[in-house]
Design a protein around this motif. Structure first.
Motif, PDB file in Angstrom:
ATOM      1  N   LYS A   2       0.853  -1.185   0.000  1.00  0.00           N
ATOM      2  CA  LYS A   2       0.000   0.000   0.000  1.00  0.00           C
ATOM      3  C   LYS A   2       0.891   1.238   0.000  1.00  0.00           C
ATOM      4  CE  LYS A   2      -4.305  -1.449   2.117  1.00  0.00           C
ATOM      5  NZ  LYS A   2      -4.094  -2.889   2.028  1.00  0.00           N
ATOM      6  N   PRO A   3       0.400   2.333  -0.592  1.00  0.00           N
ATOM      7  CA  PRO A   3       1.244   3.534  -0.616  1.00  0.00           C
ATOM      8  C   PRO A   3       1.320   4.179   0.758  1.00  0.00           C
ATOM      9  CG  PRO A   3      -0.915   4.007  -1.541  1.00  0.00           C
ATOM     10  CD  PRO A   3      -0.883   2.531  -1.260  1.00  0.00           C
ATOM     11  N   PRO A   4       2.357   5.020   0.973  1.00  0.00           N
ATOM     12  CA  PRO A   4       2.387   5.803   2.213  1.00  0.00           C
ATOM     13  C   PRO A   4       1.199   6.775   2.217  1.00  0.00           C
ATOM     14  CG  PRO A   4       4.427   6.079   0.927  1.00  0.00           C
ATOM     15  CD  PRO A   4       3.490   5.318   0.081  1.00  0.00           C
ATOM     16  N   PRO A   5       0.823   7.325   3.371  1.00  0.00           N
ATOM     17  CA  PRO A   5      -0.324   8.241   3.413  1.00  0.00           C
ATOM     18  C   PRO A   5      -0.080   9.476   2.545  1.00  0.00           C
ATOM     19  CG  PRO A   5       0.491   7.764   5.623  1.00  0.00           C
ATOM     20  CD  PRO A   5       1.461   7.153   4.668  1.00  0.00           C
ATOM     21  N   PHE A   6      -1.150   9.986   1.962  1.00  0.00           N
ATOM     22  CA  PHE A   6      -1.048  11.223   1.166  1.00  0.00           C
ATOM     23  C   PHE A   6      -2.378  11.953   1.208  1.00  0.00           C
ATOM     24  CE2 PHE A   6      -2.230   7.705  -1.617  1.00  0.00           C
ATOM     25  CZ  PHE A   6      -3.359   8.191  -2.263  1.00  0.00           C
ATOM     26  N   LEU A   7      -2.294  13.255   0.932  1.00  0.00           N
ATOM     27  CA  LEU A   7      -3.508  14.073   0.851  1.00  0.00           C
ATOM     28  C   LEU A   7      -4.013  13.985  -0.590  1.00  0.00           C
ATOM     29  CD1 LEU A   7      -5.360  16.322   2.099  1.00  0.00           C
ATOM     30  CD2 LEU A   7      -3.707  17.975   1.190  1.00  0.00           C
ATOM     31  N   TYR A   8      -5.272  13.635  -0.764  1.00  0.00           N
ATOM     32  CA  TYR A   8      -5.824  13.453  -2.110  1.00  0.00           C
ATOM     33  C   TYR A   8      -6.696  14.649  -2.482  1.00  0.00           C
ATOM     34  CZ  TYR A   8      -8.738  11.449  -5.820  1.00  0.00           C
ATOM     35  OH  TYR A   8      -9.401  11.222  -7.000  1.00  0.00           O
ATOM     36  N   ALA A  28       4.055  17.634  -4.098  1.00  0.00           N
ATOM     37  CA  ALA A  28       2.835  17.205  -4.799  1.00  0.00           C
ATOM     38  C   ALA A  28       3.179  16.537  -6.122  1.00  0.00           C
ATOM     39  CB  ALA A  28       1.942  18.417  -5.064  1.00  0.00           C
ATOM     40  N   LYS A  29       2.252  15.659  -6.574  1.00  0.00           N
ATOM     41  CA  LYS A  29       2.371  15.077  -7.914  1.00  0.00           C
ATOM     42  C   LYS A  29       1.003  15.054  -8.555  1.00  0.00           C
ATOM     43  CE  LYS A  29       6.323  12.295  -8.892  1.00  0.00           C
ATOM     44  NZ  LYS A  29       6.604  13.049 -10.088  1.00  0.00           N
ATOM     45  N   ALA A  30       0.994  15.277  -9.882  1.00  0.00           N
ATOM     46  CA  ALA A  30      -0.252  15.128 -10.627  1.00  0.00           C
ATOM     47  C   ALA A  30      -0.546  13.640 -10.781  1.00  0.00           C
ATOM     48  CB  ALA A  30      -0.104  15.772 -12.004  1.00  0.00           C
ATOM     49  N   ALA A  32      -2.689  11.228 -13.277  1.00  0.00           N
ATOM     50  CA  ALA A  32      -3.462  11.178 -14.529  1.00  0.00           C
ATOM     51  C   ALA A  32      -4.191   9.838 -14.569  1.00  0.00           C
ATOM     52  CB  ALA A  32      -2.529  11.399 -15.710  1.00  0.00           C
ATOM     53  N   GLY A  33      -3.703   8.874 -15.354  1.00  0.00           N
ATOM     54  CA  GLY A  33      -4.363   7.559 -15.383  1.00  0.00           C
ATOM     55  C   GLY A  33      -3.911   6.645 -14.256  1.00  0.00           C
ATOM     56  N   GLY A  34      -2.839   7.014 -13.578  1.00  0.00           N
ATOM     57  CA  GLY A  34      -2.351   6.243 -12.425  1.00  0.00           C
ATOM     58  C   GLY A  34      -1.644   4.945 -12.791  1.00  0.00           C
ATOM     59  N   GLN A  35      -1.449   4.670 -14.077  1.00  0.00           N
ATOM     60  CA  GLN A  35      -0.911   3.361 -14.480  1.00  0.00           C
ATOM     61  C   GLN A  35       0.579   3.212 -14.202  1.00  0.00           C
ATOM     62  OE1 GLN A  35      -3.145   0.802 -15.659  1.00  0.00           O
ATOM     63  NE2 GLN A  35      -4.215   2.383 -14.519  1.00  0.00           N
ATOM     64  N   SER A  36       1.266   4.326 -14.044  1.00  0.00           N
ATOM     65  CA  SER A  36       2.681   4.257 -13.650  1.00  0.00           C
ATOM     66  C   SER A  36       2.856   4.775 -12.232  1.00  0.00           C
ATOM     67  CB  SER A  36       3.540   5.093 -14.609  1.00  0.00           C
ATOM     68  OG  SER A  36       3.473   4.536 -15.892  1.00  0.00           O
ATOM     69  N   LEU A  37       2.157   5.861 -11.904  1.00  0.00           N
ATOM     70  CA  LEU A  37       2.353   6.482 -10.585  1.00  0.00           C
ATOM     71  C   LEU A  37       1.864   5.585  -9.443  1.00  0.00           C
ATOM     72  CD1 LEU A  37       3.328   8.836  -8.939  1.00  0.00           C
ATOM     73  CD2 LEU A  37       1.164  10.013  -9.371  1.00  0.00           C
ATOM     74  N   MET A  38       0.711   4.951  -9.608  1.00  0.00           N
ATOM     75  CA  MET A  38       0.197   4.148  -8.490  1.00  0.00           C
ATOM     76  C   MET A  38       1.093   2.942  -8.177  1.00  0.00           C
ATOM     77  SD  MET A  38      -2.008   6.095  -7.385  1.00  0.00           S
ATOM     78  CE  MET A  38      -2.157   5.121  -5.889  1.00  0.00           C
ATOM     79  N   PRO A  39       1.563   2.188  -9.207  1.00  0.00           N
ATOM     80  CA  PRO A  39       2.512   1.109  -8.871  1.00  0.00           C
ATOM     81  C   PRO A  39       3.768   1.644  -8.176  1.00  0.00           C
ATOM     82  CG  PRO A  39       1.743   0.880 -11.135  1.00  0.00           C
ATOM     83  CD  PRO A  39       1.169   2.161 -10.617  1.00  0.00           C
ATOM     84  N   LEU A  40       4.271   2.799  -8.641  1.00  0.00           N
ATOM     85  CA  LEU A  40       5.471   3.359  -8.001  1.00  0.00           C
ATOM     86  C   LEU A  40       5.195   3.709  -6.543  1.00  0.00           C
ATOM     87  CD1 LEU A  40       6.904   5.736 -10.762  1.00  0.00           C
ATOM     88  CD2 LEU A  40       7.910   3.624  -9.892  1.00  0.00           C
ATOM     89  N   ASN A  42       2.819   2.320  -4.663  1.00  0.00           N
ATOM     90  CA  ASN A  42       2.599   1.079  -3.914  1.00  0.00           C
ATOM     91  C   ASN A  42       3.917   0.397  -3.554  1.00  0.00           C
ATOM     92  OD1 ASN A  42      -0.122   1.464  -3.932  1.00  0.00           O
ATOM     93  ND2 ASN A  42      -0.515   0.127  -5.681  1.00  0.00           N
ATOM     94  N   PHE A  43       4.887   0.503  -4.455  1.00  0.00           N
ATOM     95  CA  PHE A  43       6.219  -0.050  -4.148  1.00  0.00           C
ATOM     96  C   PHE A  43       7.057   0.924  -3.321  1.00  0.00           C
ATOM     97  CE2 PHE A  43       5.509  -2.809  -7.980  1.00  0.00           C
ATOM     98  CZ  PHE A  43       5.599  -4.015  -7.309  1.00  0.00           C
ATOM     99  N   ARG A  44       6.500   2.072  -3.019  1.00  0.00           N
ATOM    100  CA  ARG A  44       7.148   3.130  -2.221  1.00  0.00           C
ATOM    101  C   ARG A  44       8.406   3.678  -2.906  1.00  0.00           C
ATOM    102  NH1 ARG A  44       4.926   2.771   3.736  1.00  0.00           N
ATOM    103  NH2 ARG A  44       2.961   1.854   3.141  1.00  0.00           N
ATOM    104  N   LEU A  45       8.377   3.629  -4.241  1.00  0.00           N
ATOM    105  CA  LEU A  45       9.462   4.255  -5.005  1.00  0.00           C
ATOM    106  C   LEU A  45       9.145   5.721  -5.268  1.00  0.00           C
ATOM    107  CD1 LEU A  45      10.065   1.318  -7.500  1.00  0.00           C
ATOM    108  CD2 LEU A  45      11.555   2.040  -5.629  1.00  0.00           C
ATOM    109  N   ALA A  46       7.876   6.100  -5.142  1.00  0.00           N
ATOM    110  CA  ALA A  46       7.464   7.512  -5.190  1.00  0.00           C
ATOM    111  C   ALA A  46       6.644   7.773  -3.935  1.00  0.00           C
ATOM    112  CB  ALA A  46       6.616   7.790  -6.434  1.00  0.00           C
TER     113      ALA A  46
END
Ligand SMILES: Cc1cc2nc3c(=O)[nH]c(=O)nc-3n(C[C@H](O)[C@H](O)[C@H](O)COP(=O)(O)OP(=O)(O)OC[C@H]3O[C@@H](n4cnc5c(N)ncnc54)[C@H](O)[C@@H]3O)c2cc1C
Length: 292
Positions: A2-8, A28-30, A32-40, A42-46
Protein backbone atom coordinates in the motif's frame (compact mmCIF):
# COMPACT_ATOMS: atom_id res chain seq x y z
CA UNK A 1 1.84 -3.18 -0.92
CA UNK A 2 0.00 0.00 0.00
CA UNK A 3 1.24 3.53 -0.62
CA UNK A 4 2.39 5.80 2.21
CA UNK A 5 -0.32 8.24 3.41
CA UNK A 6 -1.05 11.22 1.17
CA UNK A 7 -3.51 14.07 0.85
CA UNK A 8 -5.82 13.45 -2.11
CA UNK A 9 -7.17 16.47 -4.05
CA UNK A 10 -9.53 16.35 -7.02
CA UNK A 11 -9.82 19.87 -8.45
CA UNK A 12 -12.54 20.51 -11.05
CA UNK A 13 -10.55 23.03 -13.09
CA UNK A 14 -7.07 23.49 -14.51
CA UNK A 15 -6.59 26.67 -12.46
CA UNK A 16 -7.52 24.71 -9.33
CA UNK A 17 -4.95 22.03 -10.16
CA UNK A 18 -2.24 24.63 -10.85
CA UNK A 19 -2.92 26.44 -7.54
CA UNK A 20 -2.55 23.17 -5.64
CA UNK A 21 0.76 22.44 -7.38
CA UNK A 22 1.97 26.01 -6.68
CA UNK A 23 0.99 25.63 -3.01
CA UNK A 24 2.62 22.23 -2.42
CA UNK A 25 5.64 22.41 -4.81
CA UNK A 26 7.70 19.24 -5.05
CA UNK A 27 5.67 17.57 -2.27
CA UNK A 28 2.83 17.20 -4.80
CA UNK A 29 2.37 15.08 -7.91
CA UNK A 30 -0.25 15.13 -10.63
CA UNK A 31 -2.27 11.93 -10.99
CA UNK A 32 -3.46 11.18 -14.53
CA UNK A 33 -4.36 7.56 -15.38
CA UNK A 34 -2.35 6.24 -12.42
CA UNK A 35 -0.91 3.36 -14.48
CA UNK A 36 2.68 4.26 -13.65
CA UNK A 37 2.35 6.48 -10.59
CA UNK A 38 0.20 4.15 -8.49
CA UNK A 39 2.51 1.11 -8.87
CA UNK A 40 5.47 3.36 -8.00
CA UNK A 41 3.66 4.58 -4.88
CA UNK A 42 2.60 1.08 -3.91
CA UNK A 43 6.22 -0.05 -4.15
CA UNK A 44 7.15 3.13 -2.22
CA UNK A 45 9.46 4.26 -5.01
CA UNK A 46 7.46 7.51 -5.19
CA UNK A 47 6.26 9.22 -2.02
CA UNK A 48 4.32 12.38 -2.86
CA UNK A 49 2.50 13.74 0.19
CA UNK A 50 -0.16 15.39 -2.02
CA UNK A 51 -1.83 13.86 -5.08
CA UNK A 52 -3.57 16.25 -7.48
CA UNK A 53 -5.96 14.07 -9.47
CA UNK A 54 -6.66 15.56 -12.92
CA UNK A 55 -9.64 13.30 -13.63
CA UNK A 56 -12.22 16.11 -13.52
CA UNK A 57 -10.19 18.66 -15.50
CA UNK A 58 -12.10 18.67 -18.77
CA UNK A 59 -9.87 21.40 -20.31
CA UNK A 60 -7.15 18.75 -20.78
CA UNK A 61 -9.25 16.21 -22.68
CA UNK A 62 -9.60 17.78 -26.15
CA UNK A 63 -8.04 16.91 -29.51
CA UNK A 64 -8.13 19.01 -32.67
CA UNK A 65 -6.21 20.91 -35.35
CA UNK A 66 -4.79 24.36 -34.68
CA UNK A 67 -2.39 26.40 -36.86
CA UNK A 68 -1.40 23.40 -38.95
CA UNK A 69 -0.76 21.20 -35.93
CA UNK A 70 -2.55 18.30 -34.29
CA UNK A 71 -3.16 19.29 -30.67
CA UNK A 72 -3.73 16.50 -28.14
CA UNK A 73 -4.73 17.36 -24.56
CA UNK A 74 -2.63 15.80 -21.82
CA UNK A 75 -5.59 13.93 -20.29
CA UNK A 76 -6.67 12.29 -23.55
CA UNK A 77 -6.82 8.59 -22.76
CA UNK A 78 -4.41 6.49 -24.85
CA UNK A 79 -7.13 4.19 -26.15
CA UNK A 80 -9.16 7.18 -27.33
CA UNK A 81 -6.19 8.57 -29.27
CA UNK A 82 -5.59 5.11 -30.72
CA UNK A 83 -9.14 4.98 -32.11
CA UNK A 84 -9.64 8.65 -33.05
CA UNK A 85 -10.02 9.05 -36.84
CA UNK A 86 -8.74 12.65 -36.80
CA UNK A 87 -5.62 11.68 -34.89
CA UNK A 88 -5.01 8.78 -37.31
CA UNK A 89 -5.47 11.05 -40.33
CA UNK A 90 -3.16 13.77 -38.99
CA UNK A 91 -0.43 11.60 -37.43
CA UNK A 92 -0.85 7.86 -38.12
CA UNK A 93 2.31 7.19 -36.13
CA UNK A 94 0.35 7.81 -32.90
CA UNK A 95 -2.16 4.93 -33.21
CA UNK A 96 0.54 2.73 -34.77
CA UNK A 97 2.68 3.20 -31.64
CA UNK A 98 -0.16 3.11 -29.11
CA UNK A 99 -1.11 -0.42 -30.19
CA UNK A 100 2.16 -1.55 -28.57
CA UNK A 101 1.55 0.21 -25.22
CA UNK A 102 0.88 -2.37 -22.50
CA UNK A 103 -2.53 -4.01 -22.70
CA UNK A 104 -5.97 -2.68 -23.56
CA UNK A 105 -6.88 -2.22 -19.88
CA UNK A 106 -3.81 -0.02 -19.37
CA UNK A 107 -4.54 2.07 -22.46
CA UNK A 108 -8.11 2.54 -21.24
CA UNK A 109 -6.78 4.42 -18.19
CA UNK A 110 -3.33 5.69 -19.21
CA UNK A 111 -3.14 9.12 -20.79
CA UNK A 112 -1.04 10.72 -23.51
CA UNK A 113 0.31 13.34 -21.09
CA UNK A 114 0.96 10.77 -18.36
CA UNK A 115 3.12 8.67 -20.66
CA UNK A 116 5.14 11.68 -21.85
CA UNK A 117 5.55 13.15 -18.35
CA UNK A 118 6.57 9.74 -16.97
CA UNK A 119 9.33 9.63 -19.64
CA UNK A 120 10.16 5.94 -19.55
CA UNK A 121 13.08 5.49 -22.02
CA UNK A 122 11.42 2.31 -23.31
CA UNK A 123 7.98 3.91 -23.80
CA UNK A 124 6.49 4.35 -27.25
CA UNK A 125 5.00 7.86 -27.11
CA UNK A 126 8.19 9.75 -26.17
CA UNK A 127 9.90 8.30 -29.29
CA UNK A 128 6.88 9.28 -31.40
CA UNK A 129 7.04 12.83 -30.02
CA UNK A 130 10.76 13.05 -30.78
CA UNK A 131 10.55 11.66 -34.33
CA UNK A 132 7.57 13.92 -35.07
CA UNK A 133 9.23 17.10 -33.81
CA UNK A 134 6.36 17.58 -31.35
CA UNK A 135 6.13 20.45 -28.86
CA UNK A 136 5.03 19.98 -25.24
CA UNK A 137 3.10 22.83 -23.70
CA UNK A 138 3.65 23.22 -19.95
CA UNK A 139 1.53 25.53 -17.79
CA UNK A 140 2.01 26.87 -14.29
CA UNK A 141 0.51 29.77 -12.34
CA UNK A 142 3.19 31.90 -14.10
CA UNK A 143 1.98 31.07 -17.64
CA UNK A 144 2.72 28.74 -20.57
CA UNK A 145 6.03 27.34 -21.83
CA UNK A 146 6.49 25.55 -25.16
CA UNK A 147 9.17 22.85 -24.90
CA UNK A 148 10.41 21.03 -28.03
CA UNK A 149 10.46 17.26 -27.59
CA UNK A 150 14.23 17.32 -28.15
CA UNK A 151 14.61 19.33 -24.91
CA UNK A 152 11.79 17.72 -22.94
CA UNK A 153 13.27 14.28 -22.18
CA UNK A 154 16.26 14.88 -19.92
CA UNK A 155 17.04 11.49 -18.40
CA UNK A 156 15.39 8.25 -17.33
CA UNK A 157 11.97 9.32 -15.96
CA UNK A 158 13.14 12.95 -15.98
CA UNK A 159 11.67 15.78 -18.02
CA UNK A 160 12.01 19.54 -18.33
CA UNK A 161 8.76 20.01 -16.34
CA UNK A 162 9.11 21.99 -13.08
CA UNK A 163 7.28 20.62 -9.99
CA UNK A 164 4.59 23.31 -10.20
CA UNK A 165 4.05 22.81 -13.96
CA UNK A 166 1.51 20.62 -15.70
CA UNK A 167 1.87 19.27 -19.20
CA UNK A 168 -1.34 20.60 -20.75
CA UNK A 169 -1.08 19.61 -24.42
CA UNK A 170 1.17 18.17 -27.09
CA UNK A 171 1.39 19.71 -30.55
CA UNK A 172 2.32 17.48 -33.47
CA UNK A 173 3.19 19.17 -36.78
CA UNK A 174 0.96 17.85 -39.59
CA UNK A 175 2.72 17.25 -42.90
CA UNK A 176 0.33 15.65 -45.34
CA UNK A 177 3.06 14.13 -47.46
CA UNK A 178 5.06 12.46 -44.71
CA UNK A 179 5.20 8.70 -44.39
CA UNK A 180 5.50 7.02 -41.04
CA UNK A 181 6.38 3.66 -39.52
CA UNK A 182 6.59 2.34 -35.98
CA UNK A 183 8.27 -0.99 -35.18
CA UNK A 184 9.39 -2.60 -31.95
CA UNK A 185 10.26 -5.99 -30.55
CA UNK A 186 9.10 -7.15 -27.13
CA UNK A 187 9.38 -10.64 -25.70
CA UNK A 188 5.61 -10.86 -25.18
CA UNK A 189 2.77 -8.76 -26.51
CA UNK A 190 2.17 -5.90 -24.04
CA UNK A 191 5.68 -5.96 -22.56
CA UNK A 192 7.95 -2.95 -22.80
CA UNK A 193 10.05 -3.25 -25.96
CA UNK A 194 13.67 -4.39 -25.95
CA UNK A 195 14.10 -1.80 -28.71
CA UNK A 196 11.89 0.09 -31.13
CA UNK A 197 11.93 2.79 -33.74
CA UNK A 198 9.64 5.61 -34.86
CA UNK A 199 10.15 7.05 -38.35
CA UNK A 200 8.69 10.10 -40.07
CA UNK A 201 10.01 10.60 -43.59
CA UNK A 202 9.05 13.04 -46.34
CA UNK A 203 10.10 12.23 -49.91
CA UNK A 204 10.51 14.80 -52.67
CA UNK A 205 9.17 14.45 -56.22
CA UNK A 206 12.22 12.39 -57.19
CA UNK A 207 11.72 9.86 -54.35
CA UNK A 208 14.64 11.33 -52.41
CA UNK A 209 14.35 11.93 -48.67
CA UNK A 210 13.57 15.60 -48.12
CA UNK A 211 13.13 15.38 -44.34
CA UNK A 212 13.59 12.61 -41.80
CA UNK A 213 12.67 12.29 -38.12
CA UNK A 214 13.96 9.01 -36.65
CA UNK A 215 13.90 8.06 -32.98
CA UNK A 216 14.77 4.94 -31.01
CA UNK A 217 13.26 3.63 -27.77
CA UNK A 218 14.77 1.21 -25.30
CA UNK A 219 18.26 2.08 -26.52
CA UNK A 220 19.41 4.75 -24.06
CA UNK A 221 18.48 6.69 -20.96
CA UNK A 222 15.95 8.75 -22.91
CA UNK A 223 14.25 8.26 -26.27
CA UNK A 224 17.08 8.89 -28.75
CA UNK A 225 16.90 11.03 -31.87
CA UNK A 226 18.86 9.10 -34.49
CA UNK A 227 20.56 12.14 -35.96
CA UNK A 228 23.40 10.29 -37.72
CA UNK A 229 20.98 7.87 -39.34
CA UNK A 230 18.86 10.82 -40.48
CA UNK A 231 21.93 12.51 -42.00
CA UNK A 232 22.78 9.39 -44.02
CA UNK A 233 19.42 9.33 -45.82
CA UNK A 234 18.51 13.01 -46.32
CA UNK A 235 18.95 13.91 -49.99
CA UNK A 236 19.14 10.25 -51.06
CA UNK A 237 16.73 7.67 -52.40
CA UNK A 238 15.89 4.90 -49.94
CA UNK A 239 17.95 2.29 -51.76
CA UNK A 240 19.17 -0.84 -49.97
CA UNK A 241 22.60 0.79 -49.75
CA UNK A 242 21.21 3.94 -48.10
CA UNK A 243 19.08 1.87 -45.72
CA UNK A 244 22.08 -0.27 -44.71
CA UNK A 245 24.11 2.89 -44.03
CA UNK A 246 21.31 4.35 -41.89
CA UNK A 247 20.94 1.10 -39.92
CA UNK A 248 24.69 0.99 -39.23
CA UNK A 249 24.69 4.66 -38.19
CA UNK A 250 21.76 4.11 -35.83
CA UNK A 251 23.35 1.09 -34.17
CA UNK A 252 26.55 3.07 -33.65
CA UNK A 253 25.00 6.23 -32.24
CA UNK A 254 22.99 4.74 -29.34
CA UNK A 255 24.12 3.63 -25.90
CA UNK A 256 21.72 0.90 -24.78
CA UNK A 257 21.68 -0.66 -21.32
CA UNK A 258 22.15 -4.33 -20.57
CA UNK A 259 19.39 -5.87 -18.45
CA UNK A 260 17.75 -9.25 -17.94
CA UNK A 261 15.77 -8.86 -21.19
CA UNK A 262 18.60 -8.08 -23.61
CA UNK A 263 22.21 -7.00 -23.59
CA UNK A 264 23.64 -3.82 -25.01
CA UNK A 265 25.01 -5.49 -28.16
CA UNK A 266 21.72 -7.17 -29.01
CA UNK A 267 19.73 -3.95 -28.56
CA UNK A 268 22.12 -2.08 -30.89
CA UNK A 269 21.73 -4.81 -33.51
CA UNK A 270 17.96 -4.91 -33.06
CA UNK A 271 17.64 -1.16 -33.50
CA UNK A 272 19.51 -1.34 -36.82
CA UNK A 273 17.31 -4.20 -38.06
CA UNK A 274 14.08 -2.42 -37.03
CA UNK A 275 15.21 0.85 -38.58
CA UNK A 276 15.99 -0.94 -41.85
CA UNK A 277 12.49 -2.46 -41.90
CA UNK A 278 10.89 0.89 -41.03
CA UNK A 279 12.74 2.64 -43.86
CA UNK A 280 11.71 -0.05 -46.34
CA UNK A 281 8.11 0.54 -45.24
CA UNK A 282 8.20 4.30 -45.67
CA UNK A 283 10.06 3.89 -48.97
CA UNK A 284 7.20 1.78 -50.27
CA UNK A 285 9.35 -1.36 -50.50
CA UNK A 286 7.23 -3.26 -48.01
CA UNK A 287 3.49 -3.82 -47.86
CA UNK A 288 3.34 -3.35 -44.08
CA UNK A 289 3.97 0.40 -43.80
CA UNK A 290 1.74 3.14 -42.44
CA UNK A 291 1.66 5.98 -44.90
CA UNK A 292 -0.29 9.20 -45.05
C1 LIG B 1 1.50 -3.61 -16.73
C2 LIG B 1 1.85 -2.30 -17.41
C3 LIG B 1 2.43 -2.34 -18.67
C4 LIG B 1 2.75 -1.15 -19.31
N1 LIG B 1 3.32 -1.21 -20.55
C5 LIG B 1 3.67 -0.08 -21.16
C6 LIG B 1 4.28 -0.09 -22.45
O1 LIG B 1 4.49 -1.14 -23.05
N2 LIG B 1 4.62 1.09 -23.00
C7 LIG B 1 4.40 2.29 -22.37
O2 LIG B 1 4.72 3.35 -22.92
N3 LIG B 1 3.81 2.35 -21.18
C8 LIG B 1 3.44 1.20 -20.56
N4 LIG B 1 2.85 1.27 -19.32
C9 LIG B 1 2.65 2.59 -18.69
C10 LIG B 1 1.39 3.27 -19.21
O3 LIG B 1 1.52 3.66 -20.56
C11 LIG B 1 1.03 4.50 -18.40
O4 LIG B 1 -0.27 4.81 -18.70
C12 LIG B 1 1.83 5.76 -18.62
O5 LIG B 1 3.21 5.57 -18.51
C13 LIG B 1 1.48 6.81 -17.59
O6 LIG B 1 0.28 7.39 -17.93
P1 LIG B 1 -0.80 7.68 -16.82
O7 LIG B 1 -1.83 8.56 -17.45
O8 LIG B 1 -1.26 6.41 -16.22
O9 LIG B 1 0.04 8.58 -15.78
P2 LIG B 1 0.23 8.47 -14.20
O10 LIG B 1 0.67 7.10 -13.82
O11 LIG B 1 -0.95 9.02 -13.51
O12 LIG B 1 1.44 9.50 -14.03
C14 LIG B 1 2.74 9.17 -14.46
C15 LIG B 1 3.69 10.33 -14.12
O13 LIG B 1 3.41 11.46 -14.95
C16 LIG B 1 3.05 12.60 -14.16
N5 LIG B 1 1.97 13.27 -14.88
C17 LIG B 1 0.85 12.70 -15.38
N6 LIG B 1 0.13 13.61 -16.07
C18 LIG B 1 0.81 14.77 -16.01
C19 LIG B 1 0.59 16.07 -16.53
N7 LIG B 1 -0.47 16.37 -17.31
N8 LIG B 1 1.50 17.04 -16.27
C20 LIG B 1 2.61 16.77 -15.51
N9 LIG B 1 2.87 15.54 -14.99
C21 LIG B 1 1.99 14.57 -15.23
C22 LIG B 1 2.63 12.04 -12.81
O14 LIG B 1 2.80 12.99 -11.77
C23 LIG B 1 3.55 10.85 -12.69
O15 LIG B 1 4.83 11.28 -12.25
C24 LIG B 1 2.49 0.10 -18.68
C25 LIG B 1 1.88 0.13 -17.40
C26 LIG B 1 1.57 -1.05 -16.77
C27 LIG B 1 0.91 -1.00 -15.42
Amino acid sequence: MKPPPFLYCRPATLDGALSLLAEHGDEAKALAGGQSLMPLMNFRLARPSVLVDLALVEELRGTGRRDGELVVGAMVVQRRAERDADVAAARPLIPAALRHVGHLQIRNRGTIGGSLAHADPAAELPAVALASGATMVARSARGDRAIPAAQFFQGPFMTALEPEELLVEVRFPVRGASRTAFLELARRSGDFAMAGVAAVVTLDGLERVAEAGLAGLGVGVTPIRLASAEATIVGRELTEEAIAAASAAASAEVAPMTDVHADEKYRRHLLGVLLGRALRQVGGKSTQGTAA
